[in-house]
Design an enzyme around this catalytic site. Structure first.
Site, PDB file in Angstrom:
ATOM      1  N   ALA A  48      67.629 -51.271  19.821  1.00  0.00           N
ATOM      2  CA  ALA A  48      67.787 -52.596  19.220  1.00  0.00           C
ATOM      3  C   ALA A  48      66.847 -53.603  19.871  1.00  0.00           C
ATOM      4  O   ALA A  48      66.263 -54.457  19.194  1.00  0.00           O
ATOM      5  CB  ALA A  48      69.240 -53.059  19.354  1.00  0.00           C
ATOM      6  N   TYR A  49      66.700 -53.495  21.192  1.00  0.00           N
ATOM      7  CA  TYR A  49      65.762 -54.382  21.895  1.00  0.00           C
ATOM      8  C   TYR A  49      64.335 -54.151  21.398  1.00  0.00           C
ATOM      9  O   TYR A  49      63.584 -55.102  21.128  1.00  0.00           O
ATOM     10  CB  TYR A  49      65.847 -54.146  23.407  1.00  0.00           C
ATOM     11  CG  TYR A  49      64.802 -54.908  24.194  1.00  0.00           C
ATOM     12  CD1 TYR A  49      65.032 -56.216  24.610  1.00  0.00           C
ATOM     13  CD2 TYR A  49      63.567 -54.320  24.506  1.00  0.00           C
ATOM     14  CE1 TYR A  49      64.067 -56.922  25.314  1.00  0.00           C
ATOM     15  CE2 TYR A  49      62.602 -55.010  25.199  1.00  0.00           C
ATOM     16  CZ  TYR A  49      62.853 -56.317  25.610  1.00  0.00           C
ATOM     17  OH  TYR A  49      61.893 -57.007  26.298  1.00  0.00           O
ATOM     18  N   ASP A 130      68.173 -66.278  54.939  1.00  0.00           N
ATOM     19  CA  ASP A 130      68.118 -65.197  53.959  1.00  0.00           C
ATOM     20  C   ASP A 130      67.234 -64.078  54.489  1.00  0.00           C
ATOM     21  O   ASP A 130      66.559 -64.235  55.513  1.00  0.00           O
ATOM     22  CB  ASP A 130      67.657 -65.690  52.575  1.00  0.00           C
ATOM     23  CG  ASP A 130      66.417 -66.547  52.606  1.00  0.00           C
ATOM     24  OD1 ASP A 130      65.596 -66.357  53.525  1.00  0.00           O
ATOM     25  OD2 ASP A 130      66.249 -67.399  51.725  1.00  0.00           O
ATOM     26  N   LYS A 132      64.310 -61.533  55.422  1.00  0.00           N
ATOM     27  CA  LYS A 132      62.844 -61.596  55.477  1.00  0.00           C
ATOM     28  C   LYS A 132      62.303 -60.426  54.663  1.00  0.00           C
ATOM     29  O   LYS A 132      62.387 -59.271  55.064  1.00  0.00           O
ATOM     30  CB  LYS A 132      62.322 -61.529  56.912  1.00  0.00           C
ATOM     31  CG  LYS A 132      60.811 -61.729  56.970  1.00  0.00           C
ATOM     32  CD  LYS A 132      60.290 -61.730  58.377  1.00  0.00           C
ATOM     33  CE  LYS A 132      58.791 -62.038  58.346  1.00  0.00           C
ATOM     34  NZ  LYS A 132      58.015 -61.081  57.536  1.00  0.00           N
ATOM     35  N   GLU A 191      58.353 -63.960  46.996  1.00  0.00           N
ATOM     36  CA  GLU A 191      57.794 -62.677  47.391  1.00  0.00           C
ATOM     37  C   GLU A 191      57.781 -61.727  46.211  1.00  0.00           C
ATOM     38  O   GLU A 191      58.780 -61.614  45.483  1.00  0.00           O
ATOM     39  CB  GLU A 191      58.637 -62.083  48.513  1.00  0.00           C
ATOM     40  CG  GLU A 191      57.889 -61.141  49.414  1.00  0.00           C
ATOM     41  CD  GLU A 191      57.269 -61.860  50.604  1.00  0.00           C
ATOM     42  OE1 GLU A 191      56.719 -61.168  51.478  1.00  0.00           O
ATOM     43  OE2 GLU A 191      57.324 -63.101  50.663  1.00  0.00           O
ATOM     44  N   LYS A 310      65.603 -71.475  57.813  1.00  0.00           N
ATOM     45  CA  LYS A 310      64.944 -72.742  57.505  1.00  0.00           C
ATOM     46  C   LYS A 310      65.940 -73.867  57.749  1.00  0.00           C
ATOM     47  O   LYS A 310      67.087 -73.784  57.294  1.00  0.00           O
ATOM     48  CB  LYS A 310      64.490 -72.789  56.039  1.00  0.00           C
ATOM     49  CG  LYS A 310      63.530 -71.692  55.613  1.00  0.00           C
ATOM     50  CD  LYS A 310      63.117 -71.896  54.157  1.00  0.00           C
ATOM     51  CE  LYS A 310      62.265 -70.735  53.650  1.00  0.00           C
ATOM     52  NZ  LYS A 310      63.084 -69.584  53.249  1.00  0.00           N
ATOM     53  N   CYS A 431      27.185 -41.704  69.437  1.00  0.00           N
ATOM     54  CA  CYS A 431      25.736 -41.651  69.683  1.00  0.00           C
ATOM     55  C   CYS A 431      25.378 -40.999  71.014  1.00  0.00           C
ATOM     56  O   CYS A 431      24.200 -40.746  71.282  1.00  0.00           O
ATOM     57  CB  CYS A 431      25.131 -43.051  69.617  1.00  0.00           C
ATOM     58  SG  CYS A 431      25.614 -44.130  70.990  1.00  0.00           S
TER      59      CYS A 431
END
EC number: 6.5.1.2
Length: 699
Positions: A48-49, A130, A132, A191, A310, A431
């Protein structure tokens, strides 16, 4: 009933009916997108979608003028870009400082409290916390509620334009939810990441196709977002989680007083935000939250490596401001590093671009926090002796800060008998030249400037992210050009043609064109800061390169600077100043610079050279409203006169420069008694010697 005039033509009537249907279909498709991808609560079947979506596509194809920027049909991708453009952020995207223990977290809070003694504990103990997120930072610009631009964080000042790719991210609102009113312009920061299950599915698909797999979900997300073919991005199932704001232009709208209110608005506008985010009102709540989130670490659907705190009060945030690289009002408390045991198969020696011989641990691959680790740096000879590491030892490794693999030491009870101590080589393994350990240094160094490894590393560094940051010019192709003898110095890269590149195996016409176009873009638009960083001057990294670019007009001016003059600049001591002088006193380096000049790669700098004694030395300035010139131009002029450009109104602000329709910032500045200037008054202030000295006032 159809809304059209009796006198409309049949074509106009059909268009009006299509416009109404498209509007309904767009809302319905996005509603089902949100139910499926964000709320995990689908209402209709996939079939249907698909039927709704196909009808929308067909109507937009028949009536192209009805396809708008916020149409969900953009989500399938399909645009193929020649390369990723770069653009400056209107407000710098800072990184975060880290703390690693309860004591360091408490010290950070106490330092912030001492800086704002008038704030009180009810403000300074209240922190929004929250997870990270371990993804790719991105900034989205919305104008009148519609997404118009997306930038990666980049170096914080300039980011890559990934607008078309971000339109394919299914959980991202292309139009802010709700009825408004919406800000005239608002930048949403967050993010871009890939969930673990999608990452594992992607790597299985890559393996089945015989293609390279990704090391971790963060690399997979970053690589997917930077795809030039946005159809590929659309297939990768990226997610965007919003957590803060950049620039806000919202005349007449009330400003957010707390970060918690910001998060509420982001959710109301249809953004997913980091799960488990909450307000911690005491120091004890903050510690408990850290412990709670660490316990959930492996059960979350995506990778996290700590907690971000924060300060909740936004006025206090503005008053604390920023250091050169991070906010003073936010910090990341990183989780304890994961550890594992594995076998040290071999210690190999790599030669870097400055000739340093770096020992590298070749390990039996082991999974550490979802990442397969097979190599780790051992730093230098002294570190190997200190740890008493021997080839074939069983060793303990960790990902320091959950990023860099690090060898902690051997498991002595598991050491096989007869293992000999490691003998560090005193000749260059590439070298064969004698290596020297200079006085006061821990590293052995190959001093042969013609060493192939030194030349290769220096050229690769020149175009890398730490250097000129030329997107689309990969290290493997640069190494191939060096190995074939076509490229012997960084300047040679700018003379390579598309036809030459196409003669290399697996280099197609499109890739060759992108390679040349990316170098041409860098040649004409590189900043002096990036150019200095790319040259690989010993002890001159990106921050020192930025300082030099701000104070000198070009490489000619820098070459004339004495050691004494260089040491007057921030963070430049005698060793760094001596390295800069030594670079210009080397004939081969001067010859290379002349080649760059002849190629037209000769950027200008000196944006802050006037700031050392400028009219706005030590002052904080903020711009708001619609200005007659680009805001970046005014920002450069203010910084050139010694000012710091603020991001919000606070008590510490000296001047608010206003254009048309300035909005709430003007009301707040007047309430705080801050000097308000129009553009003409600002320009007059710039040209008035001494008017910005400490203690002076402006009306």
């Amino acid at each position: 009933m159809d809304q059209f005039s009796l006198f409309d033509s049949p074509e106009k009537k059909e268009h009006n009916r299509a416009e109404a249907r498209v509007s309904w279909l767009r809302r319905e498709v996005e509603r089902h997108n949100r139910l499926y991808h964000q709320l995990d609560a689908p209402e209709i079947t996939d079939e249907a979608y698909d039927a709704l979506y196909r009808e929308l596509v067909e109507l937009e194809e028949k009536f192209p003028d009805l396809r708008t920027l916020d149409s969900p049909t953009h989500r399938v991708g399909g645009a193929v870009l020649p390369y990723l453009e770069t653009r400056p952020h209107r407000e710098r995207m800072y990184g975060l400082d880290n703390v690693f223990s309860s004591g360091e977290w408490e010290a950070f809070v106490q330092k912030a409290s001492r800086a704002l003694p008038e704030a009180g504990p009810e403000i300074m103990d209240s922190w929004w916390a929250d997870p990270k997120l371990d993804g790719l930072a991105c900034e989205l610009a919305y104008e009148n509620g519609v997404m118009v631009q997306a930038l990666t964080r980049g170096d914080g000042e300039v980011g890559e334009v990934v607008t078309e790719a971000m339109r394919t991210v299914r959980n991202l609102p292309l139009r802010l939810a709700g009825t408004g009113p919406f800000p005239r312009r608002i930048e949403i920061r967050g993010e871009v990441l890939m969930f673990r299950k999608e990452f594992e599915s992607l790597n299985r698909r890559q393996e089945s196709l015989g293609q390279k797999t990704f090391a971790n979900p963060r690399n997979a997300a970053a690589g997917s977002l930077r795809q030039l073919d946005t159809g590929v991005t659309a297939q990768r199932k990226l997610r965007f989680l919003a957590y803060s704001l950049g620039e806000v232009d919202a005349p007449g709208m009330k400003d957010w007083e707390t970060h918690a209110q910001v998060m509420e608005s982001l959710t109301r506008w249809g953004f997913d935000t980091p799960p488990e985010g909450r307000l911690c009102r005491t120091a004890e709540e903050s510690r408990e939250y850290y412990e709670h989130l660490e316990s959930l670490r492996d059960s979350l659907p995506f990778e996290i490596d700590g907690v971000v705190y924060k300060l909740n009060d936004r006025e206090a945030q503005a008053a604390l401001g920023f250091t050169a690289r991070a906010p003073r009002f936010a910090v990341a408390w990183k989780f304890t590093s994961r550890k594992a045991e594995t076998r040290l198969k071999k210690i190999s020696i790599q030669v870097g671009r400055t000739g340093v011989l770096t020992p590298v641990a070749e390990l039996e691959p082991v999974s550490l926090g979802g990442v397969m680790v097979s190599r780790a740096t051992l730093h230098n000879e002294d570190e190997i002796r200190r740890l008493d590491l021997r080839e074939n030892d069983v060793v303990v490794i960790q990902r320091a800060g959950d990023v860099i693999p690090d060898v902690l030491g051997p498991v002595l009870e598991k050491r096989p008998e007869g293992l000999a101590p490691f003998e560090f080589p005193h000749v260059c393994p590439v070298c064969g030249s004698p290596a020297r350990r200079l006085e006061g240094e821990a590293a052995w160094r190959c001093l042969n400037l013609a060493c192939p490894a030194v030349i290769m590393r220096s050229i690769v560094h020149f175009v890398s992210k730490a250097g000129l940051d030329v997107d689309g010019v990969g290290a493997k192709w640069v190494e191939a050009l060096i190995a074939s003898g076509r490229v012997k110095s960084p300047a040679d890269l700018f003379t390579v043609t598309r036809e030459e590149l196409m003669s290399y195996e697996r280099m197609g016409e499109v890739s060759a064109g992108n390679f040349v176009a990316a170098l041409e873009q860098a040649r004409t638009s590189a900043s002096l800061m990036r150019f200095i960083a790319a040259l690989g001057i010993r002890q001159v990294g990106e921050q020192t390169a930025r300082t030099l670019a701000e104070h000198f007009a070009d490489m000619d001016a820098l070459e004339k600077a004495s050691v004494e003059e260089l040491m007057l600049l921030p963070d430049i001591g005698p060793e760094v100043a001596g390295s800069i002088r030594a670079f210009f006193e080397t004939d081969s380096n001067r010859e290379l610079l002349e080649r760059f000049r002849a190629l037209g790669l000769w950027p200008k700098g000196g944006e802050k050279s006037a700031g050392r004694g400028g009219a706005l030395a030590g002052k904080k300035v903020l711009f708001t409203g619609t200005l007659s010139r680009p805001r970046d131009e005014y920002r450069r002029q203010a910084e050139g006169a010694g000012a710091n450009v603020a991001s919000s109104v606070s008590k510490t602000l000296d001047y608010l420069v206003v254009g048309a329709n300035p909005g709430s910032k003007l009301d707040k500045a007047r309430a705080l008694g801050i000097a308000v200037l129009d553009e003409e008054a600002f320009m007059a202030l710039l040209s008035a010697p001494g008017s910005g000295e400490k203690g002076g006032q402006a009306g």
